[in-house]
Design a protein around this motif. Sequence first.
Motif, PDB file in Angstrom:
ATOM      1  N   ASP A 184      -9.895  10.115   1.289  1.00  0.00           N
ATOM      2  CA  ASP A 184      -9.003   9.831   0.160  1.00  0.00           C
ATOM      3  C   ASP A 184      -8.767  11.148  -0.568  1.00  0.00           C
ATOM      4  O   ASP A 184      -9.430  11.476  -1.551  1.00  0.00           O
ATOM      5  N   THR A 185      -7.815  11.908  -0.046  1.00  0.00           N
ATOM      6  CA  THR A 185      -7.551  13.246  -0.574  1.00  0.00           C
ATOM      7  C   THR A 185      -6.515  13.241  -1.692  1.00  0.00           C
ATOM      8  O   THR A 185      -6.285  14.264  -2.322  1.00  0.00           O
ATOM      9  N   GLY A 186      -5.858  12.107  -1.888  1.00  0.00           N
ATOM     10  CA  GLY A 186      -4.813  12.026  -2.891  1.00  0.00           C
ATOM     11  C   GLY A 186      -3.422  12.094  -2.315  1.00  0.00           C
ATOM     12  O   GLY A 186      -2.433  11.896  -3.037  1.00  0.00           O
TER      13      GLY A 186
ATOM     14  N   ASP B 200      -4.891  12.910   3.907  1.00  0.00           N
ATOM     15  CA  ASP B 200      -5.716  11.860   4.521  1.00  0.00           C
ATOM     16  C   ASP B 200      -5.583  11.878   6.035  1.00  0.00           C
ATOM     17  O   ASP B 200      -6.583  11.850   6.767  1.00  0.00           O
TER      18      ASP B 200
ATOM     19  N   TRP C  74      -8.421  12.721   8.853  1.00  0.00           N
ATOM     20  CA  TRP C  74      -8.814  11.611   9.717  1.00  0.00           C
ATOM     21  C   TRP C  74      -8.526  11.917  11.182  1.00  0.00           C
ATOM     22  O   TRP C  74      -9.370  11.677  12.057  1.00  0.00           O
TER      23      TRP C  74
ATOM     24  N   GLN D  59      -8.441   1.502   9.876  1.00  0.00           N
ATOM     25  CA  GLN D  59      -8.569   2.667   9.007  1.00  0.00           C
ATOM     26  C   GLN D  59      -7.208   3.308   8.765  1.00  0.00           C
ATOM     27  O   GLN D  59      -6.862   3.668   7.625  1.00  0.00           O
TER      28      GLN D  59
ATOM     29  N   SER E 177      -5.189   1.280   6.369  1.00  0.00           N
ATOM     30  CA  SER E 177      -5.622   1.374   4.972  1.00  0.00           C
ATOM     31  C   SER E 177      -5.072   2.633   4.308  1.00  0.00           C
ATOM     32  O   SER E 177      -4.716   2.614   3.122  1.00  0.00           O
ATOM     33  N   MET E 178      -4.967   3.728   5.062  1.00  0.00           N
ATOM     34  CA  MET E 178      -4.388   4.956   4.486  1.00  0.00           C
ATOM     35  C   MET E 178      -2.903   4.792   4.232  1.00  0.00           C
ATOM     36  O   MET E 178      -2.372   5.260   3.211  1.00  0.00           O
TER      37      MET E 178
ATOM     38  N   ARG F  57      -2.423   2.611   1.145  1.00  0.00           N
ATOM     39  CA  ARG F  57      -2.692   3.362  -0.082  1.00  0.00           C
ATOM     40  C   ARG F  57      -1.490   4.207  -0.481  1.00  0.00           C
ATOM     41  O   ARG F  57      -1.115   4.273  -1.654  1.00  0.00           O
ATOM     42  N   GLU F  58      -0.867   4.854   0.512  1.00  0.00           N
ATOM     43  CA  GLU F  58       0.313   5.677   0.217  1.00  0.00           C
ATOM     44  C   GLU F  58       1.485   4.802  -0.212  1.00  0.00           C
ATOM     45  O   GLU F  58       2.254   5.175  -1.112  1.00  0.00           O
TER      46      GLU F  58
ATOM     47  N   ARG G 195       1.221   4.025  -3.697  1.00  0.00           N
ATOM     48  CA  ARG G 195       1.576   5.169  -4.554  1.00  0.00           C
ATOM     49  C   ARG G 195       3.080   5.372  -4.624  1.00  0.00           C
ATOM     50  O   ARG G 195       3.552   6.242  -5.346  1.00  0.00           O
TER      51      ARG G 195
END
Length: 204
Positions: free
Chosen positions: A91-93, A98, A102, A140, A143-144, A147-148, A151
């Motif tokens: 979780d690099t932001g 990410d 990964w 996985q 999920s990334m 998350r984006e 955002r």
Amino acid sequence: MASRTADTTRSDAAAGPPTRPGGRSARVRTAVHRAVIELLAQAPAEQLTMPVIAARAGVHPTTVYRRWASLGDLLSAVAESRFTDDLVVPDTGSLRGDLRRWAADVATDLTDPETLAIIRAALGTSTEGGCACIGERRTQLGSMLDRERDRGGAVPTVDRAADMLMGPIYFRALFTERPGGADWARELADTLVDHCTQPQPSPA
């Protein structure tokens, strides 16, 4: 009151002792999984049989068959266990950060001979075996991307991302003599992010 107490006592006794977490079942599972990994390190997957695995694990073959109906089921279970939570989702932001981290971790993990042996053995038994090798990693990846998306960023589908990242990484590791390194995997991540953030042409 005494009657109800006696009835409760008899019911508890009939139900047997409370189930303990772990116990013999967990020990058998651990021993059998370890036996599979050890045997794959010593001989080709074609030589694996349920009785051979049982002997190495120190259990009776019927114990193994009772838990896993076939060798394919067992290898799928070993693969799924091996790849569950084996990588920390970064979780690099940013999606780029990410995916770069990964992808590099996945490529590095696939240089491990033990990992490759498990994948090849699972692939050789059934389609389900292959799914067990990548299912957690697709989760996985998803999920990334989620998350984006939360955002407000542009993201590809999980299938598209898997095709552009996992496809090349796994192909090189399993089918060529040039396994991809971490830097190469990061470049794949950059290409994916650049592609999904490019402005789309307006419909004619």
